[in-house]
Motif scaffolding. Structure first.
Motif, PDB file in Angstrom:
ATOM      1  N   LEU A  74      16.762  -8.830  -3.040  1.00  0.00           N
ATOM      2  CA  LEU A  74      16.066  -7.565  -2.828  1.00  0.00           C
ATOM      3  C   LEU A  74      14.793  -7.847  -2.043  1.00  0.00           C
ATOM      4  N   TYR A  75      14.407  -6.910  -1.185  1.00  0.00           N
ATOM      5  CA  TYR A  75      13.216  -7.092  -0.367  1.00  0.00           C
ATOM      6  C   TYR A  75      12.266  -5.900  -0.508  1.00  0.00           C
ATOM      7  N   LEU A  76      11.002  -6.149  -0.202  1.00  0.00           N
ATOM      8  CA  LEU A  76      10.025  -5.070  -0.078  1.00  0.00           C
ATOM      9  C   LEU A  76       9.130  -5.398   1.108  1.00  0.00           C
ATOM     10  N   GLN A  77       9.308  -4.667   2.192  1.00  0.00           N
ATOM     11  CA  GLN A  77       8.440  -4.800   3.349  1.00  0.00           C
ATOM     12  C   GLN A  77       7.220  -3.919   3.126  1.00  0.00           C
ATOM     13  N   MET A  78       6.052  -4.527   3.123  1.00  0.00           N
ATOM     14  CA  MET A  78       4.822  -3.793   2.854  1.00  0.00           C
ATOM     15  C   MET A  78       3.953  -3.802   4.103  1.00  0.00           C
ATOM     16  N   ASN A  79       3.710  -2.639   4.657  1.00  0.00           N
ATOM     17  CA  ASN A  79       2.907  -2.493   5.855  1.00  0.00           C
ATOM     18  C   ASN A  79       1.644  -1.696   5.561  1.00  0.00           C
ATOM     19  N   SER A  80       0.690  -1.786   6.466  1.00  0.00           N
ATOM     20  CA  SER A  80      -0.566  -1.034   6.324  1.00  0.00           C
ATOM     21  C   SER A  80      -1.157  -1.206   4.931  1.00  0.00           C
ATOM     22  N   LEU A  81      -1.242  -2.444   4.493  1.00  0.00           N
ATOM     23  CA  LEU A  81      -1.697  -2.724   3.139  1.00  0.00           C
ATOM     24  C   LEU A  81      -3.150  -2.310   2.941  1.00  0.00           C
ATOM     25  N   LYS A  82      -3.435  -1.847   1.728  1.00  0.00           N
ATOM     26  CA  LYS A  82      -4.767  -1.396   1.348  1.00  0.00           C
ATOM     27  C   LYS A  82      -5.262  -2.237   0.167  1.00  0.00           C
TER      28      LYS A  82
ATOM     29  N   GLY B 234      -4.651  -3.572   6.214  1.00  0.00           N
ATOM     30  CA  GLY B 234      -3.956  -3.258   7.449  1.00  0.00           C
ATOM     31  C   GLY B 234      -2.835  -4.217   7.776  1.00  0.00           C
ATOM     32  N   GLY B 235      -2.795  -5.328   7.061  1.00  0.00           N
ATOM     33  CA  GLY B 235      -1.774  -6.337   7.314  1.00  0.00           C
ATOM     34  C   GLY B 235      -0.459  -6.024   6.619  1.00  0.00           C
ATOM     35  N   SER B 236       0.472  -6.969   6.725  1.00  0.00           N
ATOM     36  CA  SER B 236       1.818  -6.789   6.173  1.00  0.00           C
ATOM     37  C   SER B 236       2.236  -8.016   5.377  1.00  0.00           C
ATOM     38  N   LEU B 237       3.103  -7.780   4.418  1.00  0.00           N
ATOM     39  CA  LEU B 237       3.749  -8.851   3.671  1.00  0.00           C
ATOM     40  C   LEU B 237       5.172  -8.412   3.374  1.00  0.00           C
ATOM     41  N   LYS B 238       6.068  -9.387   3.217  1.00  0.00           N
ATOM     42  CA  LYS B 238       7.435  -9.059   2.808  1.00  0.00           C
ATOM     43  C   LYS B 238       7.762  -9.843   1.552  1.00  0.00           C
ATOM     44  N   LEU B 239       8.043  -9.128   0.489  1.00  0.00           N
ATOM     45  CA  LEU B 239       8.416  -9.748  -0.768  1.00  0.00           C
ATOM     46  C   LEU B 239       9.932  -9.882  -0.847  1.00  0.00           C
ATOM     47  N   SER B 240      10.368 -10.912  -1.531  1.00  0.00           N
ATOM     48  CA  SER B 240      11.783 -11.127  -1.787  1.00  0.00           C
ATOM     49  C   SER B 240      12.003 -11.281  -3.279  1.00  0.00           C
ATOM     50  N   CYS B 241      13.200 -10.954  -3.714  1.00  0.00           N
ATOM     51  CA  CYS B 241      13.548 -11.112  -5.125  1.00  0.00           C
ATOM     52  C   CYS B 241      14.980 -11.591  -5.207  1.00  0.00           C
ATOM     53  N   ALA B 242      15.147 -12.809  -5.667  1.00  0.00           N
ATOM     54  CA  ALA B 242      16.482 -13.374  -5.840  1.00  0.00           C
ATOM     55  C   ALA B 242      16.894 -13.200  -7.291  1.00  0.00           C
ATOM     56  N   GLY B 243      18.144 -12.812  -7.490  1.00  0.00           N
ATOM     57  CA  GLY B 243      18.567 -12.513  -8.850  1.00  0.00           C
ATOM     58  C   GLY B 243      19.854 -13.181  -9.268  1.00  0.00           C
ATOM     59  N   ALA B 244      19.929 -13.435 -10.546  1.00  0.00           N
ATOM     60  CA  ALA B 244      21.194 -13.844 -11.138  1.00  0.00           C
ATOM     61  C   ALA B 244      22.158 -12.667 -11.029  1.00  0.00           C
TER      62      ALA B 244
ATOM     63  N   THR C 119      -2.747  -9.869  -2.952  1.00  0.00           N
ATOM     64  CA  THR C 119      -4.174  -9.572  -2.903  1.00  0.00           C
ATOM     65  C   THR C 119      -4.526  -9.104  -1.500  1.00  0.00           C
ATOM     66  N   VAL C 120      -5.101  -7.920  -1.423  1.00  0.00           N
ATOM     67  CA  VAL C 120      -5.483  -7.342  -0.130  1.00  0.00           C
ATOM     68  C   VAL C 120      -6.998  -7.199  -0.097  1.00  0.00           C
ATOM     69  N   SER C 121      -7.608  -7.828   0.893  1.00  0.00           N
ATOM     70  CA  SER C 121      -9.064  -7.780   1.004  1.00  0.00           C
ATOM     71  C   SER C 121      -9.483  -6.809   2.101  1.00  0.00           C
ATOM     72  N   GLU C 122     -10.746  -6.352   1.989  1.00  0.00           N
ATOM     73  CA  GLU C 122     -11.264  -5.391   2.963  1.00  0.00           C
ATOM     74  C   GLU C 122     -11.309  -5.994   4.348  1.00  0.00           C
TER      75      GLU C 122
ATOM     76  N   GLY D  89       0.882 -13.086  -1.597  1.00  0.00           N
ATOM     77  CA  GLY D  89      -0.181 -13.873  -1.005  1.00  0.00           C
ATOM     78  C   GLY D  89      -1.405 -13.015  -0.761  1.00  0.00           C
ATOM     79  N   SER D  90      -2.312 -13.555   0.033  1.00  0.00           N
ATOM     80  CA  SER D  90      -3.542 -12.835   0.366  1.00  0.00           C
ATOM     81  C   SER D  90      -3.482 -12.365   1.804  1.00  0.00           C
ATOM     82  N   VAL D  91      -3.895 -11.130   2.035  1.00  0.00           N
ATOM     83  CA  VAL D  91      -3.839 -10.554   3.376  1.00  0.00           C
ATOM     84  C   VAL D  91      -5.006  -9.583   3.528  1.00  0.00           C
ATOM     85  N   GLN D  92      -5.422  -9.362   4.752  1.00  0.00           N
ATOM     86  CA  GLN D  92      -6.484  -8.392   5.005  1.00  0.00           C
ATOM     87  C   GLN D  92      -5.910  -6.983   5.063  1.00  0.00           C
TER      88      GLN D  92
END
Length: 124
Positions: free
Chosen positions: A78-86, A15-25, A121-124, A10-13
């Motif tokens: 599978l997950y990816l926690q993304m913090n302090s996004l740039k 310094g923000g955070s996102l958590k991605l997920s991945c579901a697999g066969a 997408t990470v915006s300023e 998604g879109s985040v400013q």
């Protein structure tokens, strides 16, 4: 049908955070390593985080200390926690799997299954 499907982008400013997920066969999820790759427009796909069946982790220097890879085997996810996004983290993110240890898994040559991506997408 994709063997691995990423979601949570998604879109985040900055310094923000996102958590991605991945579901697999099961046949794709149960390979020796699971990893996250990303690709910016006009650039090659790069490996950024990996985890293998022994629990070993590997991170690219660009995300070390900010991103955390994890998995839930009961959910084949599978997950990816993304913090302090740039802004430079903006890319299409993909999950992947293959048969080598985590230390080698960031090399795209070892990818056997690549999933459908999710845009971050990470915006300023």
């Amino acid at each position: 049908q994709w063997p691995l499907v990423a979601s949570g982008g998604g879109s985040v400013q900055a310094g923000g955070s996102l958590k991605l997920s991945c579901a697999g066969a099961e046949y794709a999820y149960n390979k020796y390593f699971l990893a996250w790759f990303r690709q910016r427009p006009g650039e090659l796909r790069e490996g950024i985080a990996a985890i293998d069946r022994a629990g070993s982790l590997a991170y690219d220097d660009s995300v070390k200390g900010r991103f955390i890879i994890s998995k839930d085997n009961a959910k084949n996810t599978l997950y990816l926690q993304m913090n302090s996004l740039k802004p430079e983290d903006s890319a299409m993110y993909y999950c992947a799997s293959g048969s080598v240890v985590a230390g080698k898994a960031l090399d795209a040559r070892y990818v056997e299954h690549l999933g459908q991506g999710t845009q971050v997408t990470v915006s300023e």
